[in-house]
Design an enzyme around this catalytic site. Structure first.
Site, PDB file in Angstrom:
ATOM      1  N   CYS A 245      40.572 -37.093  39.676  1.00  0.00           N
ATOM      2  CA  CYS A 245      41.441 -38.171  39.183  1.00  0.00           C
ATOM      3  C   CYS A 245      41.258 -38.353  37.680  1.00  0.00           C
ATOM      4  O   CYS A 245      42.232 -38.521  36.935  1.00  0.00           O
ATOM      5  CB  CYS A 245      41.128 -39.471  39.911  1.00  0.00           C
ATOM      6  SG  CYS A 245      41.435 -39.450  41.684  1.00  0.00           S
TER       7      CYS A 245
ATOM      8  N   ASP B  59      12.519 -49.700  24.222  1.00  0.00           N
ATOM      9  CA  ASP B  59      12.522 -50.911  23.416  1.00  0.00           C
ATOM     10  C   ASP B  59      11.098 -51.463  23.437  1.00  0.00           C
ATOM     11  O   ASP B  59      10.304 -51.110  24.312  1.00  0.00           O
ATOM     12  CB  ASP B  59      13.514 -51.917  24.005  1.00  0.00           C
ATOM     13  CG  ASP B  59      13.500 -53.239  23.256  1.00  0.00           C
ATOM     14  OD1 ASP B  59      13.527 -53.218  22.022  1.00  0.00           O
ATOM     15  OD2 ASP B  59      13.428 -54.282  23.930  1.00  0.00           O
TER      16      ASP B  59
ATOM     17  N   ASP C 254      20.004 -54.624  23.524  1.00  0.00           N
ATOM     18  CA  ASP C 254      19.865 -53.277  24.067  1.00  0.00           C
ATOM     19  C   ASP C 254      21.047 -52.865  24.935  1.00  0.00           C
ATOM     20  O   ASP C 254      21.151 -51.702  25.320  1.00  0.00           O
ATOM     21  CB  ASP C 254      18.588 -53.171  24.922  1.00  0.00           C
ATOM     22  CG  ASP C 254      17.324 -53.351  24.107  1.00  0.00           C
ATOM     23  OD1 ASP C 254      17.290 -52.842  22.974  1.00  0.00           O
ATOM     24  OD2 ASP C 254      16.396 -54.000  24.586  1.00  0.00           O
TER      25      ASP C 254
ATOM     26  N   ASP D  26      15.451 -54.059  27.487  1.00  0.00           N
ATOM     27  CA  ASP D  26      15.673 -55.291  28.256  1.00  0.00           C
ATOM     28  C   ASP D  26      16.519 -56.320  27.532  1.00  0.00           C
ATOM     29  O   ASP D  26      17.093 -57.196  28.155  1.00  0.00           O
ATOM     30  CB  ASP D  26      14.334 -55.940  28.607  1.00  0.00           C
ATOM     31  CG  ASP D  26      13.805 -56.802  27.473  1.00  0.00           C
ATOM     32  OD1 ASP D  26      13.721 -56.299  26.339  1.00  0.00           O
ATOM     33  OD2 ASP D  26      13.484 -57.973  27.728  1.00  0.00           O
TER      34      ASP D  26
END
Length: 738
Positions: A34, A432, A618, A614
């Protein structure tokens, strides 16, 4: 301009370089084929600059040149058989496709169970009118079940055939309809065999795989909706005559004066005219420590005002604000990720032409050899059924369902099956800092602080919601002075009056009269306690590393993966933590767009990155990465943007999930190999005429059971994700990481 063109223009958003952009919801998108057909068809339209399909959200994003006028996007999609709706915002409607699949599965299962029960009587020796009666009852059960449950495949097959194309649902539909039609013919002519059970059982097994696959894909989600919810609905605007009026965010214009109360989010990018406060800027930097703002400070939309009222001036409209740019980054990142083609999608492209050719040649060969049309059709149906992609359809979703269970047992939630495949391909892990490698909560360093001074600071801190005040308030309980009053000075700290004068707890420049003595005013993660402007004590705070972080880093490095830290925090604490964990590559003070650009640069050099983060800042990076993971303590937007969420505080989840992904990838390939071997054996036997449609259905079911049993073998490499896993990785993991 047509009515459709007017609607497209009104719903579009202006972009630079004379482009406009529209988003359309296309619920009929369900596979890689698709994506390919839609993108090719839309890109070929005059005026279209770019067309991208997001499989997980079933959304098509088109960019078109305004000078050429609105292109016939909706008309083209509807001509291809896809229902399309212009999307003006987040779509909160329930998943109608899943409901349809579950109902179809239930009907097919009920019908297959009853028809099989009737078939047992025929197999047991029922003859004559009794046998015919059982066949007619089977037909009466099969017909509505075929019409209701089979429409999932029939509609898709018809859309493909109407455009002169084919897909995997075409041979499925032909096989099921031919088996039913031939069974009905044999029942009318009192033949001993009918294969209603084969056709409905075939539907049942196929719908199991289709439903499981849809559930895993739907969990892919979009984080754009969650990020958009961070936008303020409106703000209190001061009119020229001094009156105040609550104004929707989209109606705020540059130059307007806005009153921003504590606890409210900044509606648009703005500048502080007056007032002092602390701002939660995690959306921008990811750093847990609030930032002080005063007159002249620049504010970003979506940041949270914590402690004091502000008067601000709007600098941009909502669509040009920082938060809107974050949403656009998310949309671009998710659309880019949707270009990934799953193994099942790639295998499905080869399936239909091979099966069609085999069935057609079987029919022609038997007609030429025997001249018996009934026999030729029976063999062709047996070929279609025995090569039916039940095993292929279950090969991927069953492994992903078992993997999701294994991960859940270790406190890891997987949202998207394709993410499991992508995780096994990564060669780089990006972390992070705040809230990921660390817990994201400041903790007090107890060194050199007397119990009496700590008690006073804790008593003061209990009157504020500032993160440092909360950390100090945890030590409340010891005797402390009786304060006459406690006042929080926004952006500065707390002041309490006592009989002996005034205690202050807060920033050095405000708490101390003059330069002060006996402390280092250069440490930003520091709060001072003073009495009548004289230094008493300094409280410094750390952000402790997450449990298991060192072991997780060691395990990932041992698996041959490159490691780096991408953080919006200050360079000194980032470098200190990276050095403690043994991560050599460090990038600090990065904005969300810079993180996303870094990940794209890595992808441009051929690297596939796992992003572990987190913060609100981010979210675009999590979406842009090849695959992403976040702790359950992350912001809502971070959890929505990530492919994996680990519920436990331990970082061991990262190497464990990687080990599971490598094992799952191996099992998926084994399942494909089993399906190919089964077809290599079964296809010649069916072409030779030794298999009836019923035996073909049983053989097909047997191959599906084998695939499921193989999926149940899924286990991570021994010791993966546990403490002290060591640095040596199993050869298979190391190979996958290279």
């Amino acid at each position: 301009m047509s009515h459709g063109g007017d609607e497209l223009l009104l719903a579009s958003r202006a972009l630079p370089d004379g482009l406009r952009q529209n988003e359309l919801a296309v619920p009929g998108i369900h596979c890689g084929g698709c994506i390919r057909r839609i993108e090719q068809a839309l890109t070929a339209l005059p005026g279209i600059a770019q067309a991208r399909v997001n499989l997980s959200t079933r959304r098509v994003t088109v960019r078109w040149r305004a000078a050429d006028g609105p292109p016939p996007v909706r008309e083209t999609l509807e001509g291809m058989g896809y229902e399309a709706h212009l999307q003006h915002g987040a779509d909160d409607r329930p998943d109608a496709t899943l409901s349809t699949l579950i109902r179809a599965l239930a009907v097919a299962g009920f019908a297959a169970m009853n028809i099989m029960g009737l078939s047992v009587s025929v197999w047991s020796g029922a003859t004559g009118e009794t046998r015919d009666l059982f066949h007619w009852i089977s037909a009466a059960i099969a017909l509505p079940a075929l019409a209701y449950s089979g429409r999932i495949f029939f509609a898709s097959a018809w859309r493909a055939l109407r455009r002169g194309q084919t897909n995997m649902d075409v041979p499925i539909s032909i096989g099921v309809l031919l088996a039913f039609g031939m069974s009905l013919y044999d029942t009318l002519h009192h033949q001993p065999h009918a294969y209603f059970d084969a056709s409905i059982s075939l539907l049942f097994f196929l719908l199991i795989g289709r439903t499981l696959d849809h559930v895993m894909r739907e969990r892919a989600r979009t984080a754009v909706k969650g990020l958009s919810r961070l936008a303020a609905y409106g703000a209190m605007v001061v009119e020229e005559d001094g009156s105040q009026r609550y104004t929707p965010t989209e109606d705020i214009a540059p130059g307007m004066t806005i009153l921003l109360a504590a606890g409210e989010r900044v509606p648009v990018d703005a500048t502080v005219l007056s007032g002092r406060s602390d701002l939660d800027c995690a959306l921008l930097t990811g750093e847990s420590a609030p930032q002080a703002v005063a007159a002249g400070s620049v504010l970003r939309a979506g940041t949270l005002n914590l402690t004091g009222p502000l008067t601000i001036r709007a600098d941009a409209i909502a669509d040009d604000s920082f938060l809107a740019e974050m949403v656009r980054l998310m949309e671009a990142a998710e659309s880019g990720r949707s270009g990934y083609r799953r193994l099942a999608d790639r295998a499905a492209r080869l399936y239909a032409p091979v099966v069609h050719s085999a069935a057609l040649l079987s029919f022609i060969g038997w007609m030429l050899a025997t001249g018996d049309a009934h026999r030729a059709v029976t063999v062709a149906v047996a070929v279609l059924i025995i090569t039916c992609p039940c095993a292929l359809g279950l090969a991927v979703p069953m492994v992903h369902v078992i993997a999701a269970r294994r991960l859940y047992e270790r406190g890891i939630m997987m949202k998207d099956g394709s993410a499991l495949e992508r995780l096994g391909e990564v060669d780089t892990v990006l972390f992070d800092k705040t809230g990921t490698l660390t817990l994201g909560k400041p903790t007090l360093r107890r060194d050199g602080v007397s119990a009496d001074h700590l008690a006073i600071a804790a008593a003061l801190g209990a009157h504020s919601r500032h993160p440092y005040s909360r950390a100090l308030a945890a030590f409340a309980g010891s005797p402390s002075p009786d304060f006459h009053s406690v006042v929080e000075k926004p952006g500065l700290g707390l002041e309490a009056t006592v009989d002996g004068g005034a205690w202050r707890l807060g920033r050095a420049g405000w708490a101390i009269d003059g330069e002060g003595e006996g402390h280092d005013a250069g440490d930003a993660a520091e709060t001072l306690l003073t009495l009548n402007g004289r230094f008493v004590a300094a409280f410094r705070f750390d952000d402790d590393s997450r449990p298991g972080a060192a072991d997780a880093v060691a395990a990932l490095r041992g698996a041959g993966l490159s490691l780096a830290v991408l953080s919006g925090d200050r360079a000194v604490p980032v470098a200190r933590l990276a050095d403690a964990l043994g991560i050599a590559t460090v990038h600090a003070e990065m904005l969300p767009g810079e993180k996303t650009a870094h990940i794209r640069a890595l992808a441009g050099r051929g690297h596939k990155a796992l992003m572990v983060g987190d913060g609100l800042n981010d979210a675009p990076a999590l979406a842009a990465a090849h695959v992403s993971m976040t702790p359950a303590t992350a912001a809502d937007v971070g959890r929505q943007a990530a492919d994996f969420v680990f519920l436990r505080p331990d970082m061991d989840a990262v190497p464990f999930a990687f080990a599971i992904s490598v094992a799952a990838r191996r099992l998926v390939r084994e399942n494909f190999a089993l399906a190919v071997i089964y077809n290599l054996i079964a296809l010649p036997v069916a072409i030779a005429g030794f298999v009836t449609p019923l035996i073909a259905a049983l053989a097909m079911s047997g191959s599906s059971i084998i695939v499921v049993a193989n999926a149940l073998r899924l286990r991570p490499a021994r010791g993966a994700g546990r403490r002290r896993v060591g640095t040596a990785a199993p050869p298979r993991i190391a190979a996958a990481a290279q």
